[in-house]
Design an enzyme around this catalytic site. Structure first.
Site, PDB file in Angstrom:
ATOM      1  N   ASP A   6       0.813  -1.219   0.000  1.00  0.00           N
ATOM      2  CA  ASP A   6       0.000   0.000   0.000  1.00  0.00           C
ATOM      3  C   ASP A   6       0.852   1.277   0.000  1.00  0.00           C
ATOM      4  OD1 ASP A   6      -2.398   1.429   0.110  1.00  0.00           O
ATOM      5  OD2 ASP A   6      -3.284   0.048   1.566  1.00  0.00           O
ATOM      6  N   ASP A  49     -10.043   3.487  -3.395  1.00  0.00           N
ATOM      7  CA  ASP A  49     -10.747   2.264  -2.975  1.00  0.00           C
ATOM      8  C   ASP A  49     -12.181   2.182  -3.495  1.00  0.00           C
ATOM      9  OD1 ASP A  49      -8.454   2.105  -1.532  1.00  0.00           O
ATOM     10  OD2 ASP A  49      -9.425   1.695   0.384  1.00  0.00           O
TER      11      ASP A  49
HETATM   12  C1  GLA Z   1      -6.038   1.071   1.629  1.00  0.00           C
HETATM   13  C2  GLA Z   1      -6.170   0.085   0.458  1.00  0.00           C
HETATM   14  C3  GLA Z   1      -7.305  -0.879   0.765  1.00  0.00           C
HETATM   15  C4  GLA Z   1      -7.029  -1.618   2.066  1.00  0.00           C
HETATM   16  C5  GLA Z   1      -6.804  -0.623   3.202  1.00  0.00           C
HETATM   17  C6  GLA Z   1      -6.317  -1.297   4.473  1.00  0.00           C
HETATM   18  O1  GLA Z   1      -7.141   1.892   1.730  1.00  0.00           O
HETATM   19  O2  GLA Z   1      -6.373   0.754  -0.750  1.00  0.00           O
HETATM   20  O3  GLA Z   1      -7.472  -1.802  -0.305  1.00  0.00           O
HETATM   21  O4  GLA Z   1      -5.897  -2.440   1.892  1.00  0.00           O
HETATM   22  O5  GLA Z   1      -5.852   0.359   2.846  1.00  0.00           O
HETATM   23  O6  GLA Z   1      -6.077  -0.396   5.503  1.00  0.00           O
END
Ligand code: GLA
Length: 417
Positions: free
Chosen positions: A149, A209
């Site tokens: 991430d 997301d």
């Molecule tokens: C980010 C990622 C998500 C998930 C969260 C976890 O937002 O894009 O897919 O992995 O972190 O905290």
């Protein structure tokens, strides 16, 4: 004899040369299941074991879903004296290796999550500056996959070079372990990973997301186009599709645009909307990572995620994402080359009313040279109805439900001489 022994042991010391996008992994988009969309931080060993068992017993494994991925919130929040990470002992009382061994015994692979920052997005300890240590730890546990991430990146983003260097450090560290570990980069499209990541990673997220919604505009996801500065979160399915079409051509075998994990089965969309969501993820060659409760699935959910013919489009050996050929108001038409002179076409109706949509041979084969002749009669198969619709010449018109798709396959698009 002695010389050959020395040579053999010297060779054994040379780490297997595996390079991220060239590591032999994700030849077709990866498939599996990830904890995040359904469970967020509420995960533990039992939940993951139960999911893995269900992936086998429900038959999902036989459809190709073979990675079980543990997302954020698995960590203990202190590194050991030797700087190694450990899992939270209350959630993973036996440690990670025992869990990974159990899942491997089921014939599945396992993935883990961290961030190229000081903390993960959920606020747990992350890997910036600890790439070698953490990669070694995950390899020791038997991990097959890393989702990496972008939170708390200490300002090391904003130019493609800054992002590339930060993500390359982990790519190199994973390769140095000698264990093939699929590297799934998750920087939400910042700095255009489709341009810099294909030599270091197997997939890269191209959007903020997803959330379990068809088309609601949400201020948390301000980008309507792929080249915007704030990827955000709570991005709807249509928002992500409209961004993904522009970068489709950047995908290639071993390096895919990741449209984010699936929401099918999580309850926020209608059956037609979920069908559209899954269709487009498959056709745009996104990884297909389930995000629902796989221990308790309705027949409607299974109908979508267990359609062999749709999965075959995603996993096709032509490796070509479908291309958006036109947009007319709420309607969009996509066309994609498949192996053996076949072609997938999607009629997408994002509108609130059912519509009749037409695609002509000229639309469908606009980029093929020469065009498929308008007089050619071609058998068309409906991939959701799982039946032939008969033969068509010059054009095809089909009824498309509101917020829905028709996904069809042209069984022979060879140009007749
Ligand atoms: C980010 C990622 C998500 C998930 C969260 C976890 O937002 O894009 O897919 O992995 O972190 O905290």
């Amino acid at each position: 004899m002695i010389t050959s022994l020395i040579l053999a042991s010297a060779l054994a010391l040379v780490p297997t040369q595996v390079l991220a996008a060239d590591n032999g992994l994700a030849i077709t988009p990866q498939m599996g299941w990830n904890t995040w969309n359904k469970y967020g931080c509420n995960i533990d060993e039992q939940l993951i074991l139960d999911a893995a068992k269900s992936i086998v017993s429900s038959g999902l494994k036989d459809y190709g879903y073979n990675y079980v991925i543990i997302d954020d919130c698995w960590q203990k929040n202190k590194r050991e004296k030797n700087k190694e990470l450990l899992p939270d002992p209350t959630k993973f009382p036996r440690g990670m290796k025992a869990l990974v061994d159990d899942i491997h015994d089921m014939g599945l692979k396992v993935g883990i999550y961290s961030s190229a920052g000081t903390l993960t997005c959920g606020g747990h300890i992350a890997s910036l500056g600890y790439e070698e240590t953490d990669a070694k730890t995950w390899a020791k546990w038997g991990m097959d996959y890393l989702k990496y991430d972008n939170c708390y990146n200490q300002g090391q983003s904003g130019t493609p070079k800054l992002s590339y260097d930060r993500y390359k450090a982990m790519s190199d560290a994973l390769n140095n372990t000698g264990r093939p570990i699929l590297y799934s980069l998750c920087n939400w499209g910042e700095d255009g990973p489709w341009n810099f990541a294909s030599t270091i990673a197997n997939s890269w997220r191209m959007s903020g997301d997803i959330y379990d919604n068809f088309n609601r505009a949400d201020p948390a996801c301000p980008c309507e186009t792929y080249d915007c500065l704030l990827p955000g979160f709570r991005c709807s399915v249509m928002n992500i599709i409209n961004k993904a079409v522009a970068v489709g051509q950047k995908a290639r075998s071993g390096g895919w645009n990741d449209l984010d994990m699936l929401e099918v089965g999580n309850g926020g969309m209608s059956h037609e909307e979920y069908r559209l969501h899954y269709t487009m993820w498959a056709a745009l060659k996104s990884p297909l990572l389930l995000g629902n409760d796989v221990t308790n699935m309705t027949s409607e959910t299974k109908e979508i995620i267990m359609n062999k013919e749709v999965i075959a489009v995603n996993q096709d050996s032509s490796y070509s994402p479908a291309v958006r050929m036109w947009v007319k108001g709420d309607q969009q038409m996509f066309s994609g080359n498949l192996a053996n002179n076949t072609q997938v076409v999607i009629l997408l109706n994002a509108g609130d009313k059912a519509a009749k949509m037409t695609a002509t041979w000229d639309d469908i084969w606009f980029y093929s040279q020469p065009h498929v002749d308008a007089s050619k009669s071609i058998e068309v198969r409906d991939l959701w109805k799982k039946q032939s619709l008969g033969n068509f010449t010059d054009r095809i018109s089909l009824d498309v439900p509101a917020h829905g798709v028709r996904m069809i396959k042209f069984m022979d698009s060879a140009q007749s001489s």
